[in-house]
Motif scaffolding. Structure first.
Motif, PDB file in Angstrom:
ATOM      1  N   HIS A  15       0.830  -1.216   0.000  1.00  0.00           N
ATOM      2  CA  HIS A  15       0.000   0.000   0.000  1.00  0.00           C
ATOM      3  C   HIS A  15       0.860   1.259   0.000  1.00  0.00           C
ATOM      4  CE1 HIS A  15      -3.526  -2.329   0.345  1.00  0.00           C
ATOM      5  NE2 HIS A  15      -3.357  -2.695   1.594  1.00  0.00           N
ATOM      6  N   GLU A  18       2.480   2.400  -3.202  1.00  0.00           N
ATOM      7  CA  GLU A  18       1.585   2.826  -4.282  1.00  0.00           C
ATOM      8  C   GLU A  18       1.394   4.344  -4.169  1.00  0.00           C
ATOM      9  OE1 GLU A  18      -0.274   3.251  -7.280  1.00  0.00           O
ATOM     10  OE2 GLU A  18      -0.230   1.088  -6.920  1.00  0.00           O
ATOM     11  N   VAL A  21      -1.991   5.893  -3.324  1.00  0.00           N
ATOM     12  CA  VAL A  21      -2.518   5.772  -1.957  1.00  0.00           C
ATOM     13  C   VAL A  21      -2.310   7.091  -1.218  1.00  0.00           C
ATOM     14  CG1 VAL A  21      -2.081   4.688   0.289  1.00  0.00           C
ATOM     15  CG2 VAL A  21      -2.341   3.278  -1.735  1.00  0.00           C
ATOM     16  N   TRP A  24      -4.936   9.664  -2.878  1.00  0.00           N
ATOM     17  CA  TRP A  24      -6.352   9.463  -2.594  1.00  0.00           C
ATOM     18  C   TRP A  24      -6.632   9.090  -1.140  1.00  0.00           C
ATOM     19  CZ3 TRP A  24      -9.040  11.710  -6.032  1.00  0.00           C
ATOM     20  CH2 TRP A  24      -8.599  11.756  -7.359  1.00  0.00           C
ATOM     21  N   GLY A  25      -5.647   8.536  -0.485  1.00  0.00           N
ATOM     22  CA  GLY A  25      -5.873   8.107   0.901  1.00  0.00           C
ATOM     23  C   GLY A  25      -5.566   9.198   1.904  1.00  0.00           C
ATOM     24  N   GLY A 186     -13.499   3.898   0.275  1.00  0.00           N
ATOM     25  CA  GLY A 186     -12.250   3.201  -0.026  1.00  0.00           C
ATOM     26  C   GLY A 186     -12.428   1.691   0.049  1.00  0.00           C
ATOM     27  N   CYS A 187     -13.254   1.253   0.978  1.00  0.00           N
ATOM     28  CA  CYS A 187     -13.437  -0.196   1.166  1.00  0.00           C
ATOM     29  C   CYS A 187     -14.387  -0.782   0.128  1.00  0.00           C
ATOM     30  CB  CYS A 187     -13.960  -0.491   2.569  1.00  0.00           C
ATOM     31  SG  CYS A 187     -12.725  -0.163   3.808  1.00  0.00           S
ATOM     32  N   GLY A 190     -12.395   0.067  -3.209  1.00  0.00           N
ATOM     33  CA  GLY A 190     -11.014  -0.439  -3.169  1.00  0.00           C
ATOM     34  C   GLY A 190     -10.932  -1.924  -2.893  1.00  0.00           C
ATOM     35  N   VAL A 194     -12.061  -4.085  -6.554  1.00  0.00           N
ATOM     36  CA  VAL A 194     -10.700  -4.515  -6.913  1.00  0.00           C
ATOM     37  C   VAL A 194     -10.527  -6.027  -6.721  1.00  0.00           C
ATOM     38  CG1 VAL A 194      -8.272  -4.315  -6.240  1.00  0.00           C
ATOM     39  CG2 VAL A 194      -9.660  -2.263  -6.525  1.00  0.00           C
ATOM     40  N   ARG A 225      -4.679  -3.388   5.330  1.00  0.00           N
ATOM     41  CA  ARG A 225      -5.344  -2.155   4.901  1.00  0.00           C
ATOM     42  C   ARG A 225      -5.785  -1.325   6.110  1.00  0.00           C
ATOM     43  NH1 ARG A 225      -7.060  -1.532  -0.627  1.00  0.00           N
ATOM     44  NH2 ARG A 225      -8.102   0.455  -0.734  1.00  0.00           N
TER      45      ARG A 225
END
Lengths: 367, 301
Positions: A15, A18, A21, A24-25, A186-187, A190, A194, A225
């Motif tokens: 994670h 990336e 991440v 967007w995170g 996200g969950c 994501g 995904v 995560r």
């Protein structure tokens, strides 16, 4: 156990390597808080006046409402006293007015605020009094003078309110909302989408030839995560503190518990979406249903207090609504998590159902 | 005890028997090849053996364990390289090996596995920075993380350049020397001939021939194939040539299967005014010739 944590560590590593991440995170939700926080903090200068439904029976109701609308920066909200009280307690309604009168007696205006300690209370009361005074003046001008019939005004503080709840700023309520909303999205996207995509591409086929169980895979992936999300939550709390001076009102341990439970439920919920979706189209459709309803009803950005009661009840059943209420209760209002048994129960219920679906329906690949 | 025993394996999709009752046995330490064109049922068969697909019928026994009821125990003892292995692109080679090794109870040395697949210099490279051949070697490395008793390789060299293919062959032969049992699928007949102790030729879901490479070539009763351009109007004349065991016409050429290559060439030379002998070719009979002989088609068709 050692290998379990090694798997979690490597998941987390993936994670963090990336670049998206970070964008967007971390950056995106922080920007969301900053933009909404600044925009709506300024708009808070507009006063929201709640007028009770009971006031409509008063003979001077129309006159009073006409007077209200002439005052700039005043927004009128109508509803029952109970509904408006919820709004005032949640900070959406600044002052409640109720027009009352004895039979053939003088008119009486009752005003309610959630807290008398708010420095803006006096200004709000004054503006209401000015409207009433204008009504009296109009009667004098019309030579319809009977001083005994002039308006009386009484100011009250709502009994159900407490200072923490009332003094909470929009930003203090926004931060947990954005936090949970963002993590939920996200969950469902994501993980829900995904995982189905990866399954279709055959990414899990190799895993299916190892002794790794599906349950362990789900736990490892969700824990990896979740650790990432702990960093995301910390970043958002920090943004709130640095830019808006918003601190956690409740205890940190209860906040960690509320966030952990919520996030873990979201993650397993994402896996449940993936587990029941044979195609990416179905996963997208399911994710979109929750996306749309959660955006409107979760209370992440704006209160749902003005919505019909059955809608509010339905909203409670959405995973993010309960999470937001629980986390907001601790973060913004300093509540104990046990002061919110319903959201706690809803979260646990979703968690159990999602875990069952995820572990029983998940397939490494289609035969 | 046999490393693998497959008995009457069947897979049916939409009433089509994709795998149609195949049976074979693989002995310990042997490289066994499933050879056939695309769509012959090689990968489906292998994936049933690996536990990735459920057989419609049949019995699979791996290292004496039942392929259905003892799958978890089997998974601990086999290594699988899929046709395409998708990995976390942002993990390095050594991290990927470490991750997959963590799924097994056996402790293995990452360095030893990297040496086995000749990837030592790429140990800290992320997967996205590897070439096609290196990715295949990493996939093979992941199949070795549990020091497996039986290794399954599904078309391990498809899509690789000749150099990478030969590198991978060296790795596979190195594993055989260490006593590993290997089952591989391929549609390259040279790969099957180079690597395999025994080969099963699959076509339309059935095994149409099985044996060692010399045994399979022996099915032709001809040691050589002589090819010569042959227009349609000369086919009858060629068919009448003496000393030829079998003739096939395809691609504008006549392919003469013969055990007496010198005699056949001499007969052709006697017709040099009729046939274009400038394009005459002679080669030892191969497994591809066996496949063509048995099916009337080329392996790549």
């Amino acid at each position: 156990m050692k290998s379990f944590w090694k798997q979690v560590k490597l998941q987390l590593l993936v994670h963090f390597r990336e670049p998206e991440v970070i964008l967007w995170g971390f950056i995106f939700p922080a920007l969301m808080i900053l933009v909404l926080g600044f925009v709506f903090s300024k708009k808070a200068e507009t006063q929201s006046v709640g007028v009770t439904d009971a006031s409509k029976a008063h003979p001077a109701y129309e006159e009073f409402m006409a007077g209200l609308t002439t005052v700039e920066m005043m927004k009128v909200v109508e509803g029952s006293l109970a509904e408006l009280t919820v709004g005032a307690t949640g900070g959406e309604v600044d002052i409640i007015v109720s027009l009352e009168s004895e039979d053939d007696g003088p008119s009486l205006l009752m005003s309610y605020v959630a807290s008398a300690d708010d420095p803006k209370v006096e200004v709000r009361r004054l503006r209401i009094e000015q409207i009433v005074a204008r009504l009296d003046r109009a009667r004098v001008d019309a030579r319809d003078v009977d001083e005994s019939m002039f308006w009386g005004v009484q100011h009250r503080v709502l009994e159900s309110s407490d200072d923490t709840r009332v003094n909470a700023t929009y930003v203090a309520r926004l931060i947990p909302g954005v936090m949970m909303y963002n993590l939920f999205m996200g969950c469902i996207f994501g993980i829900g989408i995904v995982v189905v995509r990866d399954k279709q591409r055959g990414k899990f086929k190799k895993l299916a030839t190892t002794p790794l169980s599906k349950t362990q895979f789900i736990l490892v992936t969700s824990l990896g995560r979740m650790l990432l999300m702990v960093f995301q939550v910390s970043a958002m709390v920090l943004v709130g503190y640095l830019f808006f001076k918003v601190s956690v009102v409740g205890t940190w341990i209860e906040l960690v518990f509320a966030v952990t439970l919520s996030v873990w439920m979201f993650l397993i919920f994402g896996f449940a979406i993936a587990a029941v979706s044979k195609s990416i189209e179905k996963a997208v459709a399911l994710a979109n249903v929750f996306f749309v309803f959660s955006t409107i009803l979760s209370g992440a950005f704006f209160s749902t207090a003005q919505m019909p009661e059955f809608v509010q009840t339905l909203a409670y059943l959405l995973p993010p609504t309960s999470a937001i209420e629980l986390v907001r209760g601790v973060y913004t209002y300093g509540d104990s998590i046990f002061a919110h048994p319903l959201p706690l129960g809803v979260l646990v219920g979703w968690f159990v159902l999602s875990l069952y679906l995820a572990t029983s329906r998940f397939k490494w690949h289609e035969d | 005890m046999d490393a693998l025993k497959v008995d009457n394996l069947v897979k049916i999709y939409d009433d089509v028997r994709v795998v149609d009752g195949i049976s074979f046995t693989v002995h310990p330490g042997e490289i066994y090849g499933l050879l056939g064109p695309n769509g012959a049922g090689k990968t489906t068969s292998l994936e049933m053996i690996e536990g990735l697909r459920t057989p419609s019928e049949g019995v699979i026994t791996v290292c004496g364990l039942d392929g259905i009821t003892q799958r978890k125990e089997i998974n601990a003892r086999i290594g699988v390289q899929l046709q395409a292995t998708l990995l976390e692109e942002r993990l390095t080679v050594s991290e990927s090996i470490d991750l997959y090794a963590s799924y097994y109870k056996k402790d293995v040395s990452v360095d030893a596995i990297l040496a086995d697949v000749q990837l030592e210099e790429k140990r800290d490279a992320q997967q996205k920075k590897l070439s096609g051949g290196q990715k295949q070697r990493l996939a093979l490395a992941l199949a070795l993380v549990n020091d497996p008793d039986v290794l399954f390789l599904d078309e391990p060299t498809t899509g690789l350049d000749p150099q990478s293919r030969h590198n991978l062959w060296d790795v596979v032969l190195g594993l055989k020397k260490r006593g590993k049992t290997i089952i591989l699928t391929t549609h390259y007949m040279d790969e099957a001939e180079q690597l395999c102790d025994r080969i099963a030729i699959l076509d339309h879901g059935k095994i149409i021939a099985e044996g060692t490479p010399p045994e399979l070539v022996g099915l032709l009763d001809a040691s050589h194939v002589v090819s010569v351009p042959c227009p349609e109007d000369k086919e009858e004349m060629v068919k009448a040539l003496p000393g030829v065991d079998h003739i096939e016409f395809r691609g504008g050429s006549a392919h003469l299967y013969t055990g007496d290559v010198v005699g056949t060439v001499e007969v052709l030379l006697a017709h040099k005014g009729v046939l274009d002998l400038g394009e005459l070719r002679v080669h030892h009979a191969t497994i591809e010739d066996v496949f063509i002989h048995l099916t009337g088609r080329q392996l790549r068709e």
